[in-house]
Write an enzyme that holds these catalytic residues in place. Structure first.
Site, PDB file in Angstrom:
ATOM      1  N   TRP A 241       0.834  -1.207   0.000  1.00  0.00           N
ATOM      2  CA  TRP A 241       0.000   0.000   0.000  1.00  0.00           C
ATOM      3  C   TRP A 241       0.868   1.256   0.000  1.00  0.00           C
ATOM      4  O   TRP A 241       0.543   2.227  -0.682  1.00  0.00           O
ATOM      5  CB  TRP A 241      -0.974  -0.009   1.179  1.00  0.00           C
ATOM      6  CG  TRP A 241      -1.956  -1.138   1.096  1.00  0.00           C
ATOM      7  CD1 TRP A 241      -2.095  -2.178   1.959  1.00  0.00           C
ATOM      8  CD2 TRP A 241      -2.935  -1.353   0.058  1.00  0.00           C
ATOM      9  NE1 TRP A 241      -3.090  -3.034   1.528  1.00  0.00           N
ATOM     10  CE2 TRP A 241      -3.611  -2.551   0.373  1.00  0.00           C
ATOM     11  CE3 TRP A 241      -3.285  -0.666  -1.101  1.00  0.00           C
ATOM     12  CZ2 TRP A 241      -4.637  -3.071  -0.439  1.00  0.00           C
ATOM     13  CZ3 TRP A 241      -4.303  -1.180  -1.911  1.00  0.00           C
ATOM     14  CH2 TRP A 241      -4.962  -2.365  -1.579  1.00  0.00           C
TER      15      TRP A 241
ATOM     16  N   ASP B  43      -1.644   6.642   6.522  1.00  0.00           N
ATOM     17  CA  ASP B  43      -2.671   5.708   6.041  1.00  0.00           C
ATOM     18  C   ASP B  43      -2.921   4.726   7.180  1.00  0.00           C
ATOM     19  O   ASP B  43      -2.087   3.867   7.461  1.00  0.00           O
ATOM     20  CB  ASP B  43      -2.156   4.991   4.780  1.00  0.00           C
ATOM     21  CG  ASP B  43      -3.115   3.905   4.297  1.00  0.00           C
ATOM     22  OD1 ASP B  43      -4.166   3.672   4.943  1.00  0.00           O
ATOM     23  OD2 ASP B  43      -2.810   3.278   3.256  1.00  0.00           O
TER      24      ASP B  43
ATOM     25  N   LYS C  52     -11.676  -2.306   6.799  1.00  0.00           N
ATOM     26  CA  LYS C  52     -10.838  -3.175   7.611  1.00  0.00           C
ATOM     27  C   LYS C  52     -11.323  -3.130   9.059  1.00  0.00           C
ATOM     28  O   LYS C  52     -11.709  -4.134   9.626  1.00  0.00           O
ATOM     29  CB  LYS C  52      -9.367  -2.761   7.545  1.00  0.00           C
ATOM     30  CG  LYS C  52      -8.840  -2.486   6.132  1.00  0.00           C
ATOM     31  CD  LYS C  52      -8.519  -3.750   5.376  1.00  0.00           C
ATOM     32  CE  LYS C  52      -8.290  -3.576   3.878  1.00  0.00           C
ATOM     33  NZ  LYS C  52      -7.423  -2.504   3.442  1.00  0.00           N
TER      34      LYS C  52
END
Ligand SMILES: *Cc1c(COP(=O)(O)O)cnc(C)c1O
Length: 361
Positions: free
Chosen positions: A103, A172, A196
């Site tokens: 990511w 993030d 998530k």
């Protein structure tokens, strides 16, 4: 009775059962309107209240100071990979990133559209199995960026990097939002895809310090400016109402459970149950993450062969322990044990792993 399993998928991921039950109960008649929350106008007072409650709860659970805005946006965390540089890049100044996994790599790629990107630390050469230690960002950069939990590799930051006073730190936090207490004022921007640790896919929470909203170039497209959404409390256009509503229910549930301190305690306990099995397995299970970098959210490990791993995944599924296959970048297995995973789920998995070892060694 409805069948429910323990769901270890990395995202979309398990949601608290009471949240799903509440949503079901209110599905056809939201807040006494005789309509589903998906059917009412986002300009109605009932929706206004739901949205305001979601925001207030996020503020309360995360301890968000008043000089920060809370935004609920579409497009996933991946959209924030470019919205971040688009909104707070300063022409001529570099942006600094730490590369701790897939990511981060994607975030770095998008930032390059907006100027010079410097990767100040990376664990790529070791298959992203650790968080680089003693990371320091430079003076005179537009912003610093980290990924607090690396969902694919199962690593998580356990310390704050050194960031010069005037440099905003962007994080993030998609896979460890509200999993442990943080100090929001240490960050300029926090963003997290909801699917998530917070709610369903379809909404991304962005927390941004107010003074940063004015950095965006005037000519940027309206929808891509955080400022647009901040000025209209995320209602410039139709917000993703259903995902926000489920996030609201989840936040209510987390609050009832005892808030973020309690979440951390539970998350530490759940993770320990699983890491203990790995550590006691004498190499039968090999943890992917270095010990000092282990994630509380995604426990990643491999075994001696892909066949054995597959057998273990299938055996788990047969017992109602679902979603254990690791991400293809690491292989092996991954147990995602977000806030909504009860301790019982981690214990059941630990028991299974011990049995599986005994039978297959
Ligand atoms: C899942 C994930 C993303 C991507 O989220 P989308 O909402 O699918 O765009 C980004 N960062 C992290 C850390 C993630 O776990």
């Amino acid at each position: 009775m409805t069948k429910r399993v323990f769901n270890f998928y990395a995202g979309p991921a398990t949601l608290p059962l009471p949240v799903l039950e509440k949503a079901k109960e209110e599905f056809l008649d939201f807040a006494g309107t005789g309509m589903s929350v998906m059917e009412i106008s986002h300009r109605s007072k009932e929706w206004d209240k739901a949205m305001a409650d979601a925001t207030d709860l996020a503020r309360e659970m995360m301890g968000i100071p008043t000089d920060y805005k809370v935004l609920w946006l579409g497009g996933g965390a991946s959209t924030q990979f470019f919205m971040t540089p688009l909104n707070i890049q300063i022409p001529g100044k570099p942006m600094e990133y730490v590369n701790t996994g897939g990511w981060s790599t994607k975030a770095i790629k998008e930032a390059k559209h907006f100027g010079e990107v410097k990767v100040v630390a990376s664990s790529e050469e070791e298959k992203f199995s650790y968080i680089p230690q003693n990371v320091e960002f430079s003076e005179d950069i537009a912003f610093a960026h980290i990924t607090s939990n690396n969902t694919l590799y199962g690593t998580e930051w356990s310390y704050m990097p050194t960031v010069p006073k005037d440099v905003p730190l962007v994080c993030d936090m998609s896979s460890d939002l509200i999993a442990r207490p943080i100090s929001v004022k240490d960050y300029g921007v926090i963003y997290a895809g909801a699917q998530k640790n917070l709610g369903p896919a379809g909404v991304t929470l962005v927390v941004v310090r107010e003074d940063l909203l004015d950095r965006v170039p005037d000519l940027a497209p309206t929808m891509q400016k955080w400022k647009t959404h901040a000025e209209k409390d995320s209602m410039f256009n139709t917000p993703p109402v259903f995902p926000i509503y489920i996030c609201k229910l989840s936040l209510e549930y987390l609050k009832e459970l005892g808030g973020v301190e309690k979440m951390e305690k539970m998350n530490v306990e759940k993770a320990k149950v699983l890491y203990d099995v790995i550590d006691a397995s004498e190499g039968f299970y090999k943890g992917h993450a270095r010990e000092d970098s282990r994630s509380l959210m995604n426990v990643t490990f491999t075994m001696s062969s892909p066949e054995l791993e597959q057998k273990c995944v299938e055996g788990g599924t047969a017992r109602g322990l679902v979603g254990l296959k690791g991400h293809r970048s690491v292989g092996g297995m991954r147990a995602s044990i977000y806030n909504a995973m009860p301790l019982e789920g981690a214990k059941k998995l630990a028991e299974y792993l011990k049995e599986f070892q005994a039978e297959n060694q």
